[in-house]
Design a protein around this motif. Structure first.
Motif, PDB file in Angstrom:
ATOM      1  N   THR A 229      26.242  46.145  70.443  1.00  0.00           N
ATOM      2  CA  THR A 229      25.241  47.144  70.058  1.00  0.00           C
ATOM      3  C   THR A 229      25.889  48.434  69.567  1.00  0.00           C
ATOM      4  OG1 THR A 229      25.076  47.657  72.431  1.00  0.00           O
ATOM      5  CG2 THR A 229      23.318  46.333  71.467  1.00  0.00           C
ATOM      6  N   GLY A 230      27.049  48.780  70.105  1.00  0.00           N
ATOM      7  CA  GLY A 230      27.762  49.977  69.657  1.00  0.00           C
ATOM      8  C   GLY A 230      26.895  51.219  69.653  1.00  0.00           C
ATOM      9  N   HIS A 231      26.006  51.326  70.650  1.00  0.00           N
ATOM     10  CA  HIS A 231      24.987  52.372  70.608  1.00  0.00           C
ATOM     11  C   HIS A 231      25.502  53.778  70.918  1.00  0.00           C
ATOM     12  CE1 HIS A 231      25.102  50.364  74.504  1.00  0.00           C
ATOM     13  NE2 HIS A 231      24.714  51.485  75.067  1.00  0.00           N
ATOM     14  N   ILE A 232      26.611  53.869  71.667  1.00  0.00           N
ATOM     15  CA  ILE A 232      27.186  55.184  71.954  1.00  0.00           C
ATOM     16  C   ILE A 232      28.702  55.113  71.801  1.00  0.00           C
ATOM     17  CG2 ILE A 232      27.603  56.949  73.731  1.00  0.00           C
ATOM     18  CD1 ILE A 232      24.871  56.324  74.889  1.00  0.00           C
ATOM     19  N   VAL A 233      29.256  56.004  71.000  1.00  0.00           N
ATOM     20  CA  VAL A 233      30.702  56.165  70.893  1.00  0.00           C
ATOM     21  C   VAL A 233      31.067  57.231  71.925  1.00  0.00           C
ATOM     22  CG1 VAL A 233      32.617  56.861  69.394  1.00  0.00           C
ATOM     23  CG2 VAL A 233      30.740  55.470  68.481  1.00  0.00           C
TER      24      VAL A 233
END
Length: 324
Positions: A229-233
């Protein structure tokens, strides 16, 4: 009589030498909550040694890992109490003093680690970290990439709607809750140390963390799917207390900043390399690794979550998103 005075003065002078040299070295405490094997610790130790070298031994910095000086909330408070001089901590804690800086945790604000690092060189970064310093008194010297947060689950997920009703463990941090709730998931703030057992027993069926954490905590043993998902870096800040920063000369401030930024870059490089290798590692372990329609997830977050409910400013989000 003169000889007696000469001997006396000679003794005093001899005693004064070690006292003066001892006072020339300043001892500092650097605290964080990460394990000794993690780059956040190894590069902090490197930075402590490097600062000692570049200041000719005028500073002796002891690094205290793994919550030895308290949980993350404790060491943040320690900056103000004067019990610690330097900490590594997330912007979610900085946002308690200055809410707008927490916008950097808003889902999909950063594209990747390079985007995060580019942001740290902008006027917007100076503005937000400056706002934190004005509110708290403490000075952010550097920002380290912590990892991109992805989802693991025992059900397949390809789009936002697939998370409807999903029982997922999410840290009790407002911005972390935004994506799962926008997709209709049921969030549970289970303590980090209890996540593995909760997944194993089915108390929750999913969780989200960087790939390095998923690997280190062996969540892959009790999950079937890794959903990118890579929703938050995610990221961490290196922060020097107000009391310590105000006592540093301009020359020493420059040295501390330069070394701490070098340490952040070193740790970031290690994390990025580990993440790249882990995707294949998880596949080899028999897990299904799924690329998702990130645009679909992002659309749902923007439509269903407001910046104002977190104390964030939309113009900050837009400015950071536009960084190239």
């Amino acid at each position: 009589m003169l000889r007696k005075y000469a001997v006396l003065f000679g003794t005093i002078a001899a005693l004064a030498v070690p006292i003066a040299s001892a006072s020339a070295q300043t001892a500092l405490k650097w605290a964080h909550v990460y394990e000794t094997s993690e780059p956040f610790h190894t590069e902090s130790v490197w930075a402590a040694e490097e600062i000692a070298k570049r200041t000719d031994g005028r500073y002796k910095i002891d690094v205290f890992p793994a919550s030895q000086l308290g949980k993350e909330s404790d060491i943040n408070q320690g900056l103000t109490l004067g019990t610690v001089d330097v900490i590594i901590s997330g912007s979610s804690f900085a946002a308690r003093e200055f809410p707008p800086i927490g916008v950097t945790y808003f889902p999909f604000i950063f594209r990747d680690a390079d985007h995060l690092l580019a942001y740290t060189k902008t006027d917007k970064y100076k503005e937000l970290t400056g706002g934190y310093e004005e509110a708290s008194g403490h000075h952010i010297t550097a920002t380290t990439y912590y990892g991109t947060r992805h989802t693991t689950s025992n059900r397949p997920i390809e789009k936002c709607a697939d998370m409807q009703g999903l029982k997922i463990r999410v840290p009790d941090v407002p911005a972390y809750l935004a994506m799962p709730r926008a997709c209709g998931a049921n969030t549970a703030p289970i303590a980090f140390a209890e996540v593995y057992l909760a997944l194993q027993q089915g108390t929750v069926e999913a969780q989200e963390n960087p790939l390095t954490t998923i690997d280190a905590k062996k969540f892959y043993e009790v999950q079937k799917h890794i959903i990118l998902t890579g929703h938050i870096v995610d990221h961490l800040n290196t922060i020097v207390s107000q009391s310590r920063w105000s006592q540093l000369s301009d020359e020493d401030k420059a040295i501390f900043t330069e070394v701490m930024q070098e340490a952040a870059a070193r740790a970031t490089k290690i994390i990025v390399e580990r993440e790249k290798a882990l995707v294949d590692t998880f596949k080899e372990r028999g897990l299904t690794v799924t690329e998702v329609d990130r645009a679909d997830f992002e659309k749902n977050v923007i439509e269903k979550v407001t910046f104002e409910e977190f104390g964030y400013r939309k113009e900050d989000w837009e400015a950071i998103r536009a960084v190239q």
